[in-house]
Scaffold this active site. Structure first.
Site, mmCIF file in Angstrom:
data_model
loop_
_atom_site.group_PDB
_atom_site.id
_atom_site.type_symbol
_atom_site.label_atom_id
_atom_site.label_comp_id
_atom_site.label_asym_id
_atom_site.label_seq_id
_atom_site.Cartn_x
_atom_site.Cartn_y
_atom_site.Cartn_z
ATOM 1 N N ARG A 78 85.313 46.724 42.904
ATOM 2 C CA ARG A 78 84.095 47.042 42.143
ATOM 3 C C ARG A 78 83.929 45.962 41.071
ATOM 4 N NH1 ARG A 78 82.743 49.929 37.489
ATOM 5 N NH2 ARG A 78 80.756 51.062 37.619
ATOM 6 N N LYS A 116 87.418 44.396 32.268
ATOM 7 C CA LYS A 116 87.851 45.586 31.528
ATOM 8 C C LYS A 116 88.719 45.225 30.319
ATOM 9 C CE LYS A 116 87.257 49.408 34.671
ATOM 10 N NZ LYS A 116 87.883 50.561 35.357
#
Length: 286
Positions: free
Chosen positions: A255, A221
């Site tokens: 995840r 991210k």
């Protein structure tokens, strides 16, 4: 005890959720699993590498071309059904904020609805309750789906995360979602700048202390990229470092894009913490 699909997980058992994007413009793989054949190959690989959950998404999280609910369903529903047919024991999650899509994928065999946008469609929890499936309750800073935060501020970011996620979790249970199938997610990057995401990681233990299983979606991210000043394809090391810290602080579900690497990190942390024996113990014993 966390219960998803046919599986039960002890509190100290780390669980990997592998990302399979059914989009042509995903930020990480640029549509590598948009078509059925490579997407099914990705599922097979992820399962063989230790993923218990497959998270299927039909809409890119960031800004981009509009994707209607009908198109999102077209990208996901048939694929969910095929994964269910080929992998009857795998836990199927669908990353959606729309109740219409949630209903369709539950009909096709989904076990978990991953609501990454923080309950923006309150009817999604009602769908989870009606089908008896799990629900991920995420903090997104009240952002609209597919928008980026701009000069967002919190008096106390973790206090806000706890208020929102625990509130969503309690509402879900009150609607009839099985309590043992509800997870909370701090929502790294969603409605947050990099410092907010770092603080959420540093204080993750406060989420774990609520008693709700904690899911973290850290993989490659922007907060990792900005912290290390690395482009998308060079964020794996930073992601794995953040994964190790999150595991030490008690997060349970991860995840991820890189399943095998994450499995090693989680196993190592679990062994250091005393929750998992070494796979081999020969040193000093021969």
């Amino acid at each position: 005890m966390l219960r998803l699909g046919k599986r039960e997980f002890d509190p100290h058992e780390p669980v990997i959720m592998a990302i399979v994007n059914r989009t042509p413009d995903s930020f990480y793989d640029q549509g590598a699993t948009f078509h059925d054949k490579p997407a099914l190959a990705r599922v097979q690989q992820a399962v063989s590498e230790g993923a218990a959950i497959i998270d299927i998404g039909g809409v890119k999280a960031g800004p981009g071309e509009e994707v209607t609910a009908e198109e999102e369903a077209r990208r996901t529903v048939g694929f969910v059904a095929e994964v269910r047919r080929r992998f009857p024991d795998v836990i199927i999650s669908v990353d959606t904020w729309r109740h219409e899509v949630g209903e369709a994928v539950c009909e096709a065999g989904a076990d978990l609805l991953n609501d990454a946008w923080g309950g923006v469609d309150p009817r999604l929890a009602e769908v989870a309750a009606r089908y008896g499936v799990g629900l991920v309750c995420t903090h997104a800073g009240e952002s609209e789906p597919r928008t980026r935060p701009h000069r967002i501020a919190y008096d106390d970011v973790m206090a806000d995360i706890l208020r929102v996620t625990v509130g969503l979790a309690e509402r879900a249970v009150s609607l009839g979602v099985p309590r043992e199938s509800v997870l909370i997610d701090p929502g790294h990057d969603f409605g947050k700048n990099t410092r907010h995401s770092l603080e959420a990681t540093r204080r993750l233990g406060e989420m774990v202390a609520t008693g709700w299983p904690v899911l973290v979606s850290l993989s490659n991210k922007d907060f990792v990229g900005e912290t290390l000043d690395k482009p998308v394809m060079e964020r794996v090391v930073g992601t794995l470092a953040t994964t190790a810290v999150s595991a030490w602080l008690g997060a349970q579900v991860y995840r991820v894009h890189e399943v095998a690497e994450t499995r090693q990190v989680l196993d190592m942390v679990a062994s250091i913490a005393g929750h998992r024996p070494p796979a081999v113990a020969r040193r000093g014993l021969a």
